[in-house]
Design a protein around this motif. Sequence first.
Motif, PDB file in Angstrom:
ATOM      1  N   LEU A  19     -14.593 -14.134  11.460  1.00 21.64           N
ATOM      2  CA  LEU A  19     -15.048 -14.263  10.076  1.00 21.64           C
ATOM      3  C   LEU A  19     -13.866 -14.266   9.113  1.00 21.64           C
ATOM      4  CD1 LEU A  19     -17.330 -14.364   7.993  1.00 21.64           C
ATOM      5  CD2 LEU A  19     -17.438 -11.853   8.102  1.00 21.64           C
ATOM      6  N   VAL A  20     -12.935 -13.327   9.291  1.00 22.65           N
ATOM      7  CA  VAL A  20     -11.765 -13.248   8.410  1.00 22.65           C
ATOM      8  C   VAL A  20     -10.882 -14.484   8.576  1.00 22.65           C
ATOM      9  CG1 VAL A  20      -9.645 -11.949   7.924  1.00 22.65           C
ATOM     10  CG2 VAL A  20     -11.796 -10.740   8.308  1.00 22.65           C
ATOM     11  N   ALA A  21     -10.840 -15.045   9.785  1.00 20.67           N
ATOM     12  CA  ALA A  21     -10.049 -16.257  10.015  1.00 20.67           C
ATOM     13  C   ALA A  21     -10.580 -17.432   9.205  1.00 20.67           C
ATOM     14  CB  ALA A  21     -10.049 -16.616  11.502  1.00 20.67           C
ATOM     15  N   TRP A  22     -11.871 -17.417   8.894  1.00 17.76           N
ATOM     16  CA  TRP A  22     -12.436 -18.437   8.025  1.00 17.76           C
ATOM     17  C   TRP A  22     -12.308 -18.043   6.550  1.00 17.76           C
ATOM     18  CZ3 TRP A  22     -13.985 -23.299   7.710  1.00 17.76           C
ATOM     19  CH2 TRP A  22     -14.778 -23.695   6.630  1.00 17.76           C
ATOM     20  N   LEU A  23     -12.635 -16.800   6.243  1.00 17.41           N
ATOM     21  CA  LEU A  23     -12.650 -16.356   4.857  1.00 17.41           C
ATOM     22  C   LEU A  23     -11.265 -16.386   4.216  1.00 17.41           C
ATOM     23  CD1 LEU A  23     -15.088 -13.284   4.933  1.00 17.41           C
ATOM     24  CD2 LEU A  23     -15.594 -15.657   4.348  1.00 17.41           C
ATOM     25  N   GLY A  24     -10.234 -15.940   4.957  1.00 19.10           N
ATOM     26  CA  GLY A  24      -8.893 -15.844   4.377  1.00 19.10           C
ATOM     27  C   GLY A  24      -8.212 -17.183   4.158  1.00 19.10           C
ATOM     28  N   PRO A  25      -7.886 -17.913   5.237  1.00 18.56           N
ATOM     29  CA  PRO A  25      -7.154 -19.180   5.060  1.00 18.56           C
ATOM     30  C   PRO A  25      -7.948 -20.264   4.337  1.00 18.56           C
ATOM     31  CG  PRO A  25      -6.927 -18.353   7.307  1.00 18.56           C
ATOM     32  CD  PRO A  25      -7.989 -17.533   6.654  1.00 18.56           C
ATOM     33  N   VAL A  26      -9.264 -20.311   4.534  1.00 18.21           N
ATOM     34  CA  VAL A  26     -10.057 -21.427   4.008  1.00 18.21           C
ATOM     35  C   VAL A  26     -10.699 -21.089   2.659  1.00 18.21           C
ATOM     36  CG1 VAL A  26     -11.948 -23.041   4.459  1.00 18.21           C
ATOM     37  CG2 VAL A  26     -10.491 -22.250   6.344  1.00 18.21           C
ATOM     38  N   THR A  27     -11.532 -20.025   2.619  1.00 20.21           N
ATOM     39  CA  THR A  27     -12.277 -19.741   1.387  1.00 20.21           C
ATOM     40  C   THR A  27     -11.447 -18.984   0.352  1.00 20.21           C
ATOM     41  OG1 THR A  27     -13.208 -17.589   2.028  1.00 20.21           O
ATOM     42  CG2 THR A  27     -14.341 -19.574   2.813  1.00 20.21           C
ATOM     43  N   ALA A  28     -10.275 -18.499   0.727  1.00 23.03           N
ATOM     44  CA  ALA A  28      -9.393 -17.855  -0.255  1.00 23.03           C
ATOM     45  C   ALA A  28      -8.172 -18.743  -0.519  1.00 23.03           C
ATOM     46  CB  ALA A  28      -8.963 -16.467   0.219  1.00 23.03           C
TER      47      ALA A  28
END
Length: 322
Positions: free
Chosen positions: A217-226
């Motif tokens: 989840l963090v791998a998506w939230l950090g690089p992509v959605t942030a």
Amino acid sequence: MDQRNDLSGVALVLAAGVLWGTVGPAQVFADSSAAPVTLGGARILTGGVVLALTVLLTRPGAFRTLTRASWPPLLAASCATGIFQAAFMSSVARTGAAVATAVAFGIAPVSTGIVERIALGTRLTRAWAIGTATAIAGCALVMTPDGPIHVDPYGVLFGVVGGCCFGVYTVSAKRLTGNGVNMTAAVAVTLLIGGTFLAPWTLSGLPELGTARSLLLVAWLGPVTAALAYSFFVAGLRRVAAATAGTLSLAEPLVATALAMLFLGERMSVPVAAGSVLLLGGLAVVSLPGRPSRRSAGVEGAADGQGVTVRTARRRVRRGSV
């Protein structure tokens, strides 16, 4: 100050809204055991690290563009980023995702317009007012809960704080775009400082963040959605007014609702369908390029007339007629 919208800037801000709209559905789909504030801190810290490494590898001197004059809006954006994460996720925890999203993102366009008017002196157009009112009404319908509504006063208050923070961030970032600052470096700094504010919650939740579901989840939230989404957003801010960007951010709840129907089995009710139409209509209205004001047109015309006069005088000098 009056700024006309550029369609490429509109597209960039909408792209950011689309990516932000995946945050909630991704969180539900991953079913992470980490607390919402822990995930919020991990999200912006990870995004900040990714952007900082990108800048260091591609443009090492970019951080030197962050001069002393750029630090007041930079710190304001950083504080707004951290507080928004904590306030919005606390609002979701207390009063539910539907009410929290409707309150925070219903407030965001209004707060952005007011802050921009006060801080930058930007004129708020009639098209912006109509489009924003329409989009907010659509947002309220889109986020109508299916079951009984649980409205927690503190949850609503947290949502209002989150919406105001979004306005402060947007206008602060808009001010940075005009100061010769490398915006990728600026976004990296705001995410890192904002994530530092949430570090106590992030560190206390490390065991939950270490699970496979949380890491994905963090791998998506950090690089992509942030990292990527905020980069799109500030790039779009160079081409559109901050108030317009605030209204375009309402694409986030629309995308979140669409993803919930496609992947989480939710159905589209009549209010949601009507709200979607209103929301899309409002976004279309504020996306239209504005017409130049009479004052600016007069200035441009005077400049053109002066240019013609100068060119004519030069021709006469060459011909010996003066």
